[in-house]
Design an enzyme around this catalytic site. Structure first.
Site, PDB file in Angstrom:
ATOM      1  CD  GLU A 101      35.922  36.523  28.461  1.00  0.00           C
ATOM      2  OE1 GLU A 101      35.266  35.771  29.198  1.00  0.00           O
ATOM      3  OE2 GLU A 101      37.088  36.853  28.713  1.00  0.00           O
ATOM      4  CG  ASP A 105      34.984  43.001  36.049  1.00  0.00           C
ATOM      5  OD1 ASP A 105      34.700  44.192  36.237  1.00  0.00           O
ATOM      6  OD2 ASP A 105      35.096  42.193  36.986  1.00  0.00           O
ATOM      7  NE  ARG A 167      33.968  27.730  37.167  1.00  0.00           N
ATOM      8  CZ  ARG A 167      34.661  28.814  36.833  1.00  0.00           C
ATOM      9  NH1 ARG A 167      34.099  29.748  36.106  1.00  0.00           N
ATOM     10  NH2 ARG A 167      35.919  28.953  37.215  1.00  0.00           N
TER      11      ARG A 167
HETATM   12  C1  PRP Z   1      36.700  36.048  34.250  1.00  0.00           C
HETATM   13  C2  PRP Z   1      35.802  36.043  33.033  1.00  0.00           C
HETATM   14  C3  PRP Z   1      36.602  36.769  31.997  1.00  0.00           C
HETATM   15  C4  PRP Z   1      37.435  37.722  32.823  1.00  0.00           C
HETATM   16  C5  PRP Z   1      36.838  39.086  32.709  1.00  0.00           C
HETATM   17  O1  PRP Z   1      37.555  34.965  34.157  1.00  0.00           O
HETATM   18  O2  PRP Z   1      35.497  34.754  32.641  1.00  0.00           O
HETATM   19  O3  PRP Z   1      37.420  35.910  31.261  1.00  0.00           O
HETATM   20  O4  PRP Z   1      37.402  37.275  34.182  1.00  0.00           O
HETATM   21  O5  PRP Z   1      37.465  39.968  33.581  1.00  0.00           O
HETATM   22  P1  PRP Z   1      38.328  41.214  33.111  1.00  0.00           P
HETATM   23  O6  PRP Z   1      37.523  41.956  32.093  1.00  0.00           O
HETATM   24  O7  PRP Z   1      38.490  41.973  34.391  1.00  0.00           O
HETATM   25  O8  PRP Z   1      39.630  40.721  32.575  1.00  0.00           O
HETATM   26  P2  PRP Z   1      38.364  34.333  35.383  1.00  0.00           P
HETATM   27  O9  PRP Z   1      39.789  34.741  35.299  1.00  0.00           O
HETATM   28  O10 PRP Z   1      37.622  34.611  36.643  1.00  0.00           O
HETATM   29  O11 PRP Z   1      38.361  32.798  35.069  1.00  0.00           O
HETATM   30  P3  PRP Z   1      37.152  31.771  34.833  1.00  0.00           P
HETATM   31  O12 PRP Z   1      36.512  32.144  33.513  1.00  0.00           O
HETATM   32  O13 PRP Z   1      37.810  30.445  34.786  1.00  0.00           O
HETATM   33  O14 PRP Z   1      36.183  31.908  35.986  1.00  0.00           O
END
Ligand code: PRP
Length: 180
Positions: A101, A105, A167
């Site tokens: 990951e 968050d 990105r």
């Molecule tokens: C982001 C990141 C994780 C997730 C973490 O993905 O890449 O997968 O959020 O957040 P959390 O712990 O609050 O669930 P996002 O949905 O933004 O998609 P991306 O990776 O395509 O940017």
């Protein structure tokens, strides 16, 4: 949503520090799985850059796959919902899986993915997260390998986006609304 032109970035973690830490995490993984194969599962899209750097530093037999989920939509706040957009290409049964990951968050995404992947009977299942932002946690989950623990700021770069932008930044940066 703010117009993207009113946003400013400030470096939080420089490229050189990321490179050093990625090498350390890779060495730790190689020690933990000595003599074995590891199967890295990248969570698209954010983890693609971390995974591609990490896998090249792991001195073991490796394989990779990707899974895609969405939780944030186009804004900066979590929707609290996770959707599977793309499943793995192949079975993980019996494999040493490391879920990769970019950021941990709220933990909603990781909690969902661990539930899904555990049902598929991997030999081991670990988590490598480049960034950990514990202040926002809503689910009791943690990563086995953490690159950096960061403050409660919205960050972009090195794979992380805001509305699909940023990105490509080499550093991890804080994104803030500029005062005009
Ligand atoms: C982001 C990141 C994780 C997730 C973490 O993905 O890449 O997968 O959020 O957040 P959390 O712990 O609050 O669930 P996002 O949905 O933004 O998609 P991306 O990776 O395509 O940017």
């Amino acid at each position: 949503m703010r117009d993207a032109r009113t946003m400013r970035t400030k470096v939080l973690i420089r490229r050189a520090a990321i490179e050093r830490r990625v090498r350390e995490v890779a060495r730790q993984i190689a020690r933990d799985f000595k003599g074995q194969r590891v199967h890295l599962v990248g969570v698209l899209k954010g983890a693609c850059i971390f995974l591609s750097d990490l896998v090249r530093e792991i001195d073991l037999e490796t394989s990779i796959d990707f899974i895609a989920v969405a939780s944030y939509g186009r804004g900066r706040e979590s929707t609290g919902q996770v959707r599977l957009l793309k499943d793995l290409d192949s079975s993980i049964a019996g494999l040493n899986v490391i879920l990769v990951e970019d950021i941990l968050d709220t933990g909603l995404t990781l909690s969902y993915l661990l539930r899904v992947l555990r049902q598929r009977r991997p030999k081991t299942l670990r988590v490598a997260a480049l960034l950990d932002k514990p202040a926002q946690r809503r689910e009791e989950v943690q990563a086995d390998y953490v690159g950096f623990t960061i403050p409660n700021e919205f960050v972009v770069g090195y794979g992380l986006d805001y509305a699909e932008r940023y990105r490509n930044l080499k550093d991890v940066c804080i994104l803030r609304t500029a005062s005009r």
